[in-house]
Enzyme design. Structure first.
Site, PDB file in Angstrom:
ATOM      1  N   HIS A   1       6.762  -2.013  -5.515  1.00 38.32           N
ATOM      2  CA  HIS A   1       6.246  -3.251  -4.938  1.00 38.32           C
ATOM      3  C   HIS A   1       5.821  -3.080  -3.479  1.00 38.32           C
ATOM      4  O   HIS A   1       5.120  -3.944  -2.943  1.00 38.32           O
ATOM      5  CB  HIS A   1       7.309  -4.349  -5.046  1.00 38.32           C
ATOM      6  CG  HIS A   1       6.847  -5.692  -4.581  1.00 38.32           C
ATOM      7  ND1 HIS A   1       5.775  -6.351  -5.166  1.00 38.32           N
ATOM      8  CD2 HIS A   1       7.277  -6.504  -3.573  1.00 38.32           C
ATOM      9  CE1 HIS A   1       5.590  -7.509  -4.559  1.00 38.32           C
ATOM     10  NE2 HIS A   1       6.470  -7.627  -3.578  1.00 38.32           N
TER      11      HIS A   1
ATOM     12  N   ASP B   1       2.441  -9.515  -1.354  1.00 35.07           N
ATOM     13  CA  ASP B   1       3.473 -10.382  -1.904  1.00 35.07           C
ATOM     14  C   ASP B   1       3.146 -11.848  -1.563  1.00 35.07           C
ATOM     15  O   ASP B   1       2.024 -12.298  -1.781  1.00 35.07           O
ATOM     16  CB  ASP B   1       4.832  -9.913  -1.342  1.00 35.07           C
ATOM     17  CG  ASP B   1       6.033 -10.650  -1.868  1.00 35.07           C
ATOM     18  OD1 ASP B   1       6.516 -10.295  -2.949  1.00 35.07           O
ATOM     19  OD2 ASP B   1       6.509 -11.575  -1.180  1.00 35.07           O
TER      20      ASP B   1
ATOM     21  N   ASP C   1       5.651  -1.862 -10.381  1.00 36.25           N
ATOM     22  CA  ASP C   1       6.201  -2.956  -9.575  1.00 36.25           C
ATOM     23  C   ASP C   1       7.231  -3.736 -10.390  1.00 36.25           C
ATOM     24  O   ASP C   1       6.909  -4.286 -11.435  1.00 36.25           O
ATOM     25  CB  ASP C   1       5.049  -3.882  -9.149  1.00 36.25           C
ATOM     26  CG  ASP C   1       5.406  -4.814  -8.019  1.00 36.25           C
ATOM     27  OD1 ASP C   1       6.556  -5.295  -7.992  1.00 36.25           O
ATOM     28  OD2 ASP C   1       4.534  -5.080  -7.176  1.00 36.25           O
TER      29      ASP C   1
END
Length: 295
Positions: A268, A114, A240
């Site tokens: 995710h 991320d 995701d």
């Protein structure tokens, strides 16, 4: 990170490991002596902390790796107020401190998830000789002059869920720019953990902290000589809802890594939804030799 905070983070991770049922994952044979490095540094995404890697840490350590999972400033058990973070350098200081203290000649594999992708890119520019490989997992893999906010803006119009989940915090007053972004707890599962076990979603709901806003706005300065000299690998997450596959592929196309892998059936947060498959890919990437030059 201060010594007391490092100890606290280790204690928290050990408690998590003991308290949750440990999955019986397959073991992957590893010849540590054949690797350029067996030291992997795990860098969490926005709002997360070192705690999110508990399955990955266990699997890697059982396979013979040395693992460090950092709490970035104001994350996990790091006590700093998120609203007071004013730069990306300040946010990633626990990571850059770790790299700075590495013995001469030692290298690590950096893994960023991320927003952690922007963080490891920042560190790669500072310490390219200390990074053997960089692995981006559903991560912001930015070009020079680009910010994480720029990256998310590419799909802002198509991601209503992300907009609904964001709660802007204004510690300096409503007439000033936001200082942090929190996430609506009722939308966490749908946004980040759609395919993850309920116990991991529960862990995240009581452990996640706000994301500092200034580092998300900061544009990276990356050079071919430093950042560009580090071998990069990308792991896509197919299901995701936070950084959709189309956005991941857009970043890959504009900043091409050495190899791309895909985790099918992953939300995710593959360290929760696909820990065994993620581990297998990390072991595979660690073994990929550098291609010999034709020169």
């Amino acid at each position: 990170m201060a010594k007391g905070q490092t100890t606290a983070a280790s204690a928290q991770l050990n408690t998590i490991k003991r308290g949750l049922n440990k999955p019986k994952y397959a073991h992957y044979e590893l010849k540590v002596e054949d690797l350029e490095t067996n030291h992997i540094v795990l860098v969490h995404g926005g709002g997360f902390g070192a705690w999110c890697w508990y399955k990955t840490i266990t699997l890697l350590e059982e396979g013979g790796f040395k693992v460090d999972a950092v709490d970035l400033t104001g994350s996990g058990v790091h006590s700093f107020d998120t609203n007071r973070i004013t730069s990306l350098g300040q946010y990633v200081k626990p990571l850059t401190d770790l790299l700075e203290k590495l013995e001469d000649g030692k290298k690590v594999i950096l893994l960023g998830h991320d927003f952690g992708g922007a963080c490891i890119s920042f560190a790669m520019e500072l310490f390219p000789s200390k990074v053997a490989k960089a692995v981006f997992v559903a991560a912001a893999m930015l070009n020079s002059g680009q910010s994480t906010l720029d990256m998310f803006s590419q799909q802002a119009n198509s991601n209503d869920l992300m907009r609904q989940a964001q709660i802007f915090l204004y510690a300096n007053g409503n007439d000033q720019p936001p200082t942090a972004i929190d996430l609506n707890k009722s939308l966490l599962r749908e946004l980040l953990f759609g395919l993850s076990p309920a116990k991991d979603v529960a862990l995240a709901s009581v452990s996640m902290r706000p994301i500092p806003f200034a580092p998300v706005l900061e544009k990276l300065s990356l050079s071919k000589e430093k950042y560009g000299s580090v071998r990069r690998f990308y792991i896509e997450t197919s299901d995701d809802e936070c950084i959709p596959l189309s956005l991941q592929q857009s970043m890959i196309n504009s900043n091409t890594p050495e190899q791309v892998f895909r985790l099918k059936g992953s939300d995710h947060s593959p360290f929760f939804s696909k820990p065994q498959a993620l581990h297998k890919l990390l072991v595979e990437i660690s073994k990929i030799p550098r291609q010999k030059s034709n020169d």
